[in-house]
Design a protein around this motif. Structure first.
Motif, PDB file in Angstrom:
ATOM      1  N   MET A   1       0.643  -1.548   0.287  1.00  0.00           N
ATOM      2  CA  MET A   1      -0.212   0.150   0.153  1.00  0.00           C
ATOM      3  C   MET A   1       1.241   1.066  -0.012  1.00  0.00           C
ATOM      4  SD  MET A   1      -3.210  -0.845   0.526  1.00  0.00           S
ATOM      5  CE  MET A   1      -4.207   0.444   0.697  1.00  0.00           C
ATOM      6  N   PRO A   2       0.180   1.891  -0.794  1.00  0.00           N
ATOM      7  CA  PRO A   2       0.954   3.557  -0.822  1.00  0.00           C
ATOM      8  C   PRO A   2       1.519   4.086   0.578  1.00  0.00           C
ATOM      9  CG  PRO A   2      -0.153   3.768  -2.235  1.00  0.00           C
ATOM     10  CD  PRO A   2      -0.678   1.997  -1.697  1.00  0.00           C
ATOM     11  N   GLU A   3       2.545   4.677   0.788  1.00  0.00           N
ATOM     12  CA  GLU A   3       2.471   5.422   2.592  1.00  0.00           C
ATOM     13  C   GLU A   3       1.387   7.512   2.167  1.00  0.00           C
ATOM     14  OE1 GLU A   3       6.079   4.522   3.912  1.00  0.00           O
ATOM     15  OE2 GLU A   3       5.885   2.947   4.089  1.00  0.00           O
ATOM     16  N   GLU A   4       1.366   7.429   3.493  1.00  0.00           N
ATOM     17  CA  GLU A   4       1.291   8.920   3.400  1.00  0.00           C
ATOM     18  C   GLU A   4       1.754   9.368   4.901  1.00  0.00           C
ATOM     19  OE1 GLU A   4      -3.168   9.346   3.606  1.00  0.00           O
ATOM     20  OE2 GLU A   4      -3.532   7.585   2.252  1.00  0.00           O
ATOM     21  N   ALA A   5       2.155  10.259   4.928  1.00  0.00           N
ATOM     22  CA  ALA A   5       3.247  11.152   5.135  1.00  0.00           C
ATOM     23  C   ALA A   5       2.605  13.164   5.526  1.00  0.00           C
ATOM     24  CB  ALA A   5       4.065  10.771   5.329  1.00  0.00           C
ATOM     25  N   ALA A   6       2.327  13.144   6.590  1.00  0.00           N
ATOM     26  CA  ALA A   6       2.400  14.632   7.247  1.00  0.00           C
ATOM     27  C   ALA A   6       3.287  14.803   7.515  1.00  0.00           C
ATOM     28  CB  ALA A   6       0.888  14.913   7.597  1.00  0.00           C
ATOM     29  N   PHE A   7       3.304  16.670   7.129  1.00  0.00           N
ATOM     30  CA  PHE A   7       4.946  17.136   7.793  1.00  0.00           C
ATOM     31  C   PHE A   7       4.602  18.729   7.045  1.00  0.00           C
ATOM     32  CE2 PHE A   7       5.474  16.506   3.369  1.00  0.00           C
ATOM     33  CZ  PHE A   7       5.922  17.388   2.381  1.00  0.00           C
ATOM     34  N   ALA A   8       5.499  19.165   8.026  1.00  0.00           N
ATOM     35  CA  ALA A   8       5.661  21.292   8.105  1.00  0.00           C
ATOM     36  C   ALA A   8       6.442  20.894   6.576  1.00  0.00           C
ATOM     37  CB  ALA A   8       5.260  21.484   9.028  1.00  0.00           C
ATOM     38  N   PHE A   9       6.305  22.966   6.433  1.00  0.00           N
ATOM     39  CA  PHE A   9       7.275  23.613   5.489  1.00  0.00           C
ATOM     40  C   PHE A   9       7.208  24.761   5.933  1.00  0.00           C
ATOM     41  CE2 PHE A   9       3.649  21.939   2.964  1.00  0.00           C
ATOM     42  CZ  PHE A   9       3.269  23.118   1.805  1.00  0.00           C
ATOM     43  N   PRO A  10       8.291  25.347   5.042  1.00  0.00           N
ATOM     44  CA  PRO A  10       8.346  26.702   5.318  1.00  0.00           C
ATOM     45  C   PRO A  10       7.547  27.504   3.600  1.00  0.00           C
ATOM     46  CG  PRO A  10      10.638  25.972   5.410  1.00  0.00           C
ATOM     47  CD  PRO A  10       9.336  24.831   5.438  1.00  0.00           C
ATOM     48  N   ILE A  11       7.133  28.228   4.155  1.00  0.00           N
ATOM     49  CA  ILE A  11       6.821  29.394   2.510  1.00  0.00           C
ATOM     50  C   ILE A  11       6.719  30.556   2.912  1.00  0.00           C
ATOM     51  CG2 ILE A  11       5.338  29.575   0.551  1.00  0.00           C
ATOM     52  CD1 ILE A  11       3.542  27.222   1.144  1.00  0.00           C
ATOM     53  N   GLY A  12       7.897  31.325   3.255  1.00  0.00           N
ATOM     54  CA  GLY A  12       8.713  32.462   3.058  1.00  0.00           C
ATOM     55  C   GLY A  12       9.315  32.331   4.609  1.00  0.00           C
ATOM     56  N   GLU A  13       7.854  33.562   5.258  1.00  0.00           N
ATOM     57  CA  GLU A  13       8.190  33.147   6.857  1.00  0.00           C
ATOM     58  C   GLU A  13       7.391  32.218   7.354  1.00  0.00           C
ATOM     59  OE1 GLU A  13       8.102  36.713   8.210  1.00  0.00           O
ATOM     60  OE2 GLU A  13       9.966  37.613   7.065  1.00  0.00           O
ATOM     61  N   ASP A  14       6.314  31.623   7.173  1.00  0.00           N
ATOM     62  CA  ASP A  14       5.129  31.033   7.311  1.00  0.00           C
ATOM     63  C   ASP A  14       5.495  29.450   7.191  1.00  0.00           C
ATOM     64  OD1 ASP A  14       3.056  33.226   7.878  1.00  0.00           O
ATOM     65  OD2 ASP A  14       3.274  33.481   5.274  1.00  0.00           O
ATOM     66  N   THR A  15       4.231  29.048   8.641  1.00  0.00           N
ATOM     67  CA  THR A  15       4.694  26.897   7.630  1.00  0.00           C
ATOM     68  C   THR A  15       3.203  26.764   7.886  1.00  0.00           C
ATOM     69  OG1 THR A  15       5.715  26.892  10.452  1.00  0.00           O
ATOM     70  CG2 THR A  15       4.373  25.219   9.401  1.00  0.00           C
ATOM     71  N   ALA A  16       3.183  26.178   6.275  1.00  0.00           N
ATOM     72  CA  ALA A  16       2.428  25.579   6.197  1.00  0.00           C
ATOM     73  C   ALA A  16       1.757  23.735   5.881  1.00  0.00           C
ATOM     74  CB  ALA A  16       2.031  25.501   3.711  1.00  0.00           C
ATOM     75  N   ILE A  17       1.246  22.798   5.944  1.00  0.00           N
ATOM     76  CA  ILE A  17       0.747  21.536   6.226  1.00  0.00           C
ATOM     77  C   ILE A  17       0.600  20.979   5.000  1.00  0.00           C
ATOM     78  CG2 ILE A  17       0.135  19.521   7.250  1.00  0.00           C
ATOM     79  CD1 ILE A  17       1.907  21.708   9.472  1.00  0.00           C
ATOM     80  N   GLY A  18       1.585  19.891   4.522  1.00  0.00           N
ATOM     81  CA  GLY A  18       0.617  19.037   3.755  1.00  0.00           C
ATOM     82  C   GLY A  18       1.115  17.896   3.773  1.00  0.00           C
ATOM     83  N   ILE A  19       0.475  16.859   2.872  1.00  0.00           N
ATOM     84  CA  ILE A  19       0.539  15.538   2.743  1.00  0.00           C
ATOM     85  C   ILE A  19       1.854  15.099   1.526  1.00  0.00           C
ATOM     86  CG2 ILE A  19      -0.863  12.908   3.028  1.00  0.00           C
ATOM     87  CD1 ILE A  19      -1.497  14.611   5.764  1.00  0.00           C
ATOM     88  N   LEU A  20       1.558  14.240   1.902  1.00  0.00           N
ATOM     89  CA  LEU A  20       3.201  13.598   0.421  1.00  0.00           C
ATOM     90  C   LEU A  20       2.469  11.804   0.422  1.00  0.00           C
ATOM     91  CD1 LEU A  20       4.694  13.655  -1.830  1.00  0.00           C
ATOM     92  CD2 LEU A  20       6.335  12.651   0.200  1.00  0.00           C
ATOM     93  N   HIS A  21       2.368  11.524  -0.753  1.00  0.00           N
ATOM     94  CA  HIS A  21       0.951  10.267  -1.027  1.00  0.00           C
ATOM     95  C   HIS A  21       2.692   9.641  -1.651  1.00  0.00           C
ATOM     96  CE1 HIS A  21      -2.909  10.681   0.167  1.00  0.00           C
ATOM     97  NE2 HIS A  21      -2.459  11.880   0.166  1.00  0.00           N
ATOM     98  N   THR A  22       3.053   8.366  -1.522  1.00  0.00           N
ATOM     99  CA  THR A  22       4.797   7.556  -2.201  1.00  0.00           C
ATOM    100  C   THR A  22       3.731   6.854  -3.367  1.00  0.00           C
ATOM    101  OG1 THR A  22       5.001   6.819   0.166  1.00  0.00           O
ATOM    102  CG2 THR A  22       5.996   9.090   0.089  1.00  0.00           C
ATOM    103  N   ALA A  23       4.154   6.121  -3.891  1.00  0.00           N
ATOM    104  CA  ALA A  23       3.797   5.602  -4.866  1.00  0.00           C
ATOM    105  C   ALA A  23       5.134   4.180  -3.712  1.00  0.00           C
ATOM    106  CB  ALA A  23       4.437   5.541  -5.915  1.00  0.00           C
TER     107      ALA A  23
END
Length: 284
Positions: A1-23
């Protein structure tokens, strides 16, 4: 099954949240899902979650994220005309974390509009999946409402029976029709060129300059899609852009704007997957 990982990453001075679905296997082509606003990375009816999982299971890594100021991401919210940096950083994250060299931007509504304005400036973006792009103006709305509602209503026997029985307010109906006719016949804003709403001009220019493949998904039961059709029907420049060999149009006749049923979501997923496979086949 593909894995899903949530993480924080910077956009400029702010912190954004995303989900990566890996193959499961290494891939050359990946997808960034960008969202119409105000929406989150989940999507209406969990559409983006389900789409990402389906694409990842088929071998395409997917990154979905919240714009700054939306959902779980910090910062100040901005509209779709000002999200270039958010999109660029999201592409950075997908490329750096998965090693893909080609990126597809998948967007619904004004996210599709944002993708059309952005893609030609980023060489890593090789294709666009555009679902019901947002091209709203008083002029296109008037033409779309006439085509999708008023002409059908005026041709309906039931409407005239109701009118004869005074079951409808004829004054209100015909005043409304007259207003839409006036805007549709040119007393509204132009649909392209000088004087048009600037984001529509930027969309057209961006799409003209982007020479990669585009998948255009248009719902049949949606005013936004109807406005896009009205725009393409009236503007020669939009006609030419949409008729290019690199553009594949898929009409989902019964679907609404957000593809709210399981059947409509499956149609979108199937169309996207078939198109992605063709992209891979063309380069192998």
């Amino acid at each position: 099954m593909p894995e899903e990982a949530a993480f924080a990453f910077p956009i400029g001075e702010d912190t954004a949240i995303g989900i990566l679905h890996t193959a499961q296997a290494a891939a050359d082509l990946g997808v960034v899902i960008i969202v119409g606003g105000p929406q989150t990375r989940v999507g209406s009816h969990r559409q983006f979650v389900l789409l990402a999982r389906r694409l990842a299971a088929a071998g395409y890594p997917v990154f979905r994220f919240d714009y700054r100021g939306i959902g779980d991401s910090g910062g100040t919210a901005r509209d779709f005309e000002a999200v270039d940096e958010d999109v660029r950083v999201a592409v950075d994250e997908l490329v750096e974390r998965t090693g893909v060299t080609r990126v597809v931007l998948w967007g619904l509504c004004d996210a599709a509009s944002a993708a059309m304005m952005y893609a030609h400036r980023d060489a890593r973006v090789s294709a666009l999946a555009l679902a019901n792009p947002w091209v709203h103006s008083p002029h296109t709305e008037a033409r779309a409402r006439l085509q999708t509602y008023y002409w059908g209503r005026l041709g309906s026997r039931d409407f005239w029976h109701k009118l004869a029985r005074f079951d409808v307010d004829w004054r209100d109906s015909f005043e409304s029709l007259a207003g839409y006719l006036g805007r549709a016949m040119g007393r509204g804003r132009p649909v392209s060129g000088q004087g048009a709403q600037q984001f529509i001009v930027r969309m057209l220019e961006g799409w003209q300059r982007f020479t990669g493949p585009s998948l255009l998904l248009l719902s049949g039961d949606d005013l936004t899609a109807a406005e896009f059709r009205a725009l393409a029907a009236q503007s020669r420049a939009w006609q030419v852009a949409a008729a290019r060999d690199c553009v594949q149009t898929v009409a989902l006749a019964e679907a609404n704007h957000t593809f709210s049923s399981a059947a409509w979501r499956a149609q979108v997923e199937d169309a996207t997957l078939a198109w992605l496979r063709n992209l891979v086949d063309e380069t192998t």
